[in-house]
Scaffold this active site. Structure first.
Site, PDB file in Angstrom:
ATOM      1  CB  THR A 158      36.244  31.727  82.479  1.00  0.00           C
ATOM      2  OG1 THR A 158      34.918  32.124  81.648  1.00  0.00           O
ATOM      3  CG2 THR A 158      35.756  31.890  83.893  1.00  0.00           C
ATOM      4  CB  CYS A 172      31.040  42.795  70.655  1.00  0.00           C
ATOM      5  SG  CYS A 172      31.950  43.319  71.782  1.00  0.00           S
ATOM      6  NE  ARG A 196      40.394  47.093  68.073  1.00  0.00           N
ATOM      7  CZ  ARG A 196      41.105  47.763  69.025  1.00  0.00           C
ATOM      8  NH1 ARG A 196      40.412  48.424  69.894  1.00  0.00           N
ATOM      9  NH2 ARG A 196      42.166  47.762  68.999  1.00  0.00           N
ATOM     10  CG  HIS A 234      33.148  33.380  78.258  1.00  0.00           C
ATOM     11  ND1 HIS A 234      33.875  34.262  79.095  1.00  0.00           N
ATOM     12  CD2 HIS A 234      32.491  34.183  77.300  1.00  0.00           C
ATOM     13  CE1 HIS A 234      33.505  35.439  78.732  1.00  0.00           C
ATOM     14  NE2 HIS A 234      32.720  35.301  77.787  1.00  0.00           N
ATOM     15  CB  SER A 293      29.236  35.982  69.271  1.00  0.00           C
ATOM     16  OG  SER A 293      29.102  37.472  69.349  1.00  0.00           O
ATOM     17  CG  PHE A 294      27.808  29.331  70.769  1.00  0.00           C
ATOM     18  CD1 PHE A 294      29.090  29.034  70.534  1.00  0.00           C
ATOM     19  CD2 PHE A 294      26.732  28.499  70.665  1.00  0.00           C
ATOM     20  CE1 PHE A 294      29.295  27.515  70.508  1.00  0.00           C
ATOM     21  CE2 PHE A 294      26.805  27.224  70.614  1.00  0.00           C
ATOM     22  CZ  PHE A 294      28.340  26.764  70.672  1.00  0.00           C
ATOM     23  CD  GLU A 295      23.194  31.294  70.649  1.00  0.00           C
ATOM     24  OE1 GLU A 295      23.814  32.620  70.967  1.00  0.00           O
ATOM     25  OE2 GLU A 295      23.508  30.502  71.413  1.00  0.00           O
TER      26      GLU A 295
HETATM   27  C1  DLZ Z   1      27.628  33.659  77.717  1.00  0.00           C
HETATM   28  C2  DLZ Z   1      28.060  34.735  76.856  1.00  0.00           C
HETATM   29  C3  DLZ Z   1      28.942  35.287  77.334  1.00  0.00           C
HETATM   30  C4  DLZ Z   1      29.631  35.218  78.885  1.00  0.00           C
HETATM   31  N1  DLZ Z   1      29.685  36.542  76.810  1.00  0.00           N
HETATM   32  C5  DLZ Z   1      29.253  36.705  75.541  1.00  0.00           C
HETATM   33  C6  DLZ Z   1      29.865  37.933  74.934  1.00  0.00           C
HETATM   34  O1  DLZ Z   1      30.839  38.667  75.647  1.00  0.00           O
HETATM   35  N2  DLZ Z   1      29.522  38.289  73.606  1.00  0.00           N
HETATM   36  C7  DLZ Z   1      28.702  37.234  72.926  1.00  0.00           C
HETATM   37  O2  DLZ Z   1      28.053  37.570  71.765  1.00  0.00           O
HETATM   38  N3  DLZ Z   1      27.928  36.235  73.621  1.00  0.00           N
HETATM   39  C8  DLZ Z   1      28.275  36.227  74.906  1.00  0.00           C
HETATM   40  N4  DLZ Z   1      27.729  35.162  75.615  1.00  0.00           N
HETATM   41  C9  DLZ Z   1      26.669  34.382  75.094  1.00  0.00           C
HETATM   42  C10 DLZ Z   1      26.842  33.401  74.054  1.00  0.00           C
HETATM   43  O3  DLZ Z   1      27.311  33.838  72.768  1.00  0.00           O
HETATM   44  C11 DLZ Z   1      25.739  32.313  73.829  1.00  0.00           C
HETATM   45  O4  DLZ Z   1      24.416  33.077  73.271  1.00  0.00           O
HETATM   46  C12 DLZ Z   1      25.304  31.696  74.981  1.00  0.00           C
HETATM   47  O5  DLZ Z   1      26.221  30.837  75.483  1.00  0.00           O
HETATM   48  C13 DLZ Z   1      23.936  30.559  74.581  1.00  0.00           C
HETATM   49  O6  DLZ Z   1      24.524  29.848  73.626  1.00  0.00           O
END
Ligand code: DLZ
Length: 171
Positions: A95, A89, A136, A97, A65-67
């Protein structure tokens, strides 16, 4: 209102403008793929059901999701779509994060919306457990992918209607 009180798949079909003249991008996170692929199915089917042409729906996957904001920017630069829907999701772990990812995605999508002047829809579930997520993603609380598609159609139509000089719609 929390989604436990509102079914995410509920909307008034008769009030939704046609998506026939609109183009869309869908960005799907691969993390928690069982959930995000169900969101994608609901989203894609809703766009097509409301007239979107398959050739006008561009889909990309990103690792997590971060991307999503970066994927959304690449997609809109490449295809100039009317709206981008981001599906992910982020499940709460031990933690914090999840908080960093969620805020980053939300801020990233708002910024893109302002810079590009078009909707970047936040179709990201932020549950405590996978069970809550599946509820959901086509389960007992509906499908957030459907909600995200409806939002994209409404917001892209709003922009087009303003271009046509019509400023009071949706009432
Ligand atoms: C690292 C990570 C974790 C722990 N959990 C999720 C998550 O529950 N859902 C999700 O979409 N992505 C998760 N990620 C990955 C991060 O979104 C991202 O892809 C990495 O930190 C690399 O930038």
């Amino acid at each position: 209102m929390a989604s436990a009180l509102k079914n995410l798949s509920d909307y008034n079909e008769a009030d939704l403008p046609s998506a026939g003249e609109l183009s869309f991008g869908i960005v799907v996170a691969e993390w928690n793929a069982r959930v995000t692929h169900a969101l994608y199915e609901g989203c894609y089917d809703t766009l097509v059901q409301h007239g979107a042409k398959e050739a006008n729906i561009h889909v990309v996957q990103v690792p997590g999701s971060f991307e999503l904001p970066a994927g959304a920017k690449l997609l809109v630069d490449a295809h100039k779509v009317d709206a981008v829907i981001c599906l992910g999701c982020v499940i709460k772990g031990e933690t914090r994060h999840n908080e960093y990812i969620n805020y980053a995605v939300a801020n990233g999508l708002v910024n893109l919306s302002m810079v590009y002047g078009r909707p970047f829809v936040f179709g990201v579930l932020t549950p405590d457990t996978e069970e809550q997520a599946l509820d959901r993603a086509g389960g007992k609380h509906g499908n957030k992918g459907i909600e995200a598609a409806v939002t994209a159609i409404r917001m892209a139509s709003l922009k087009k209607s303003m271009k046509g000089g019509k400023s009071k719609i949706g009432f």
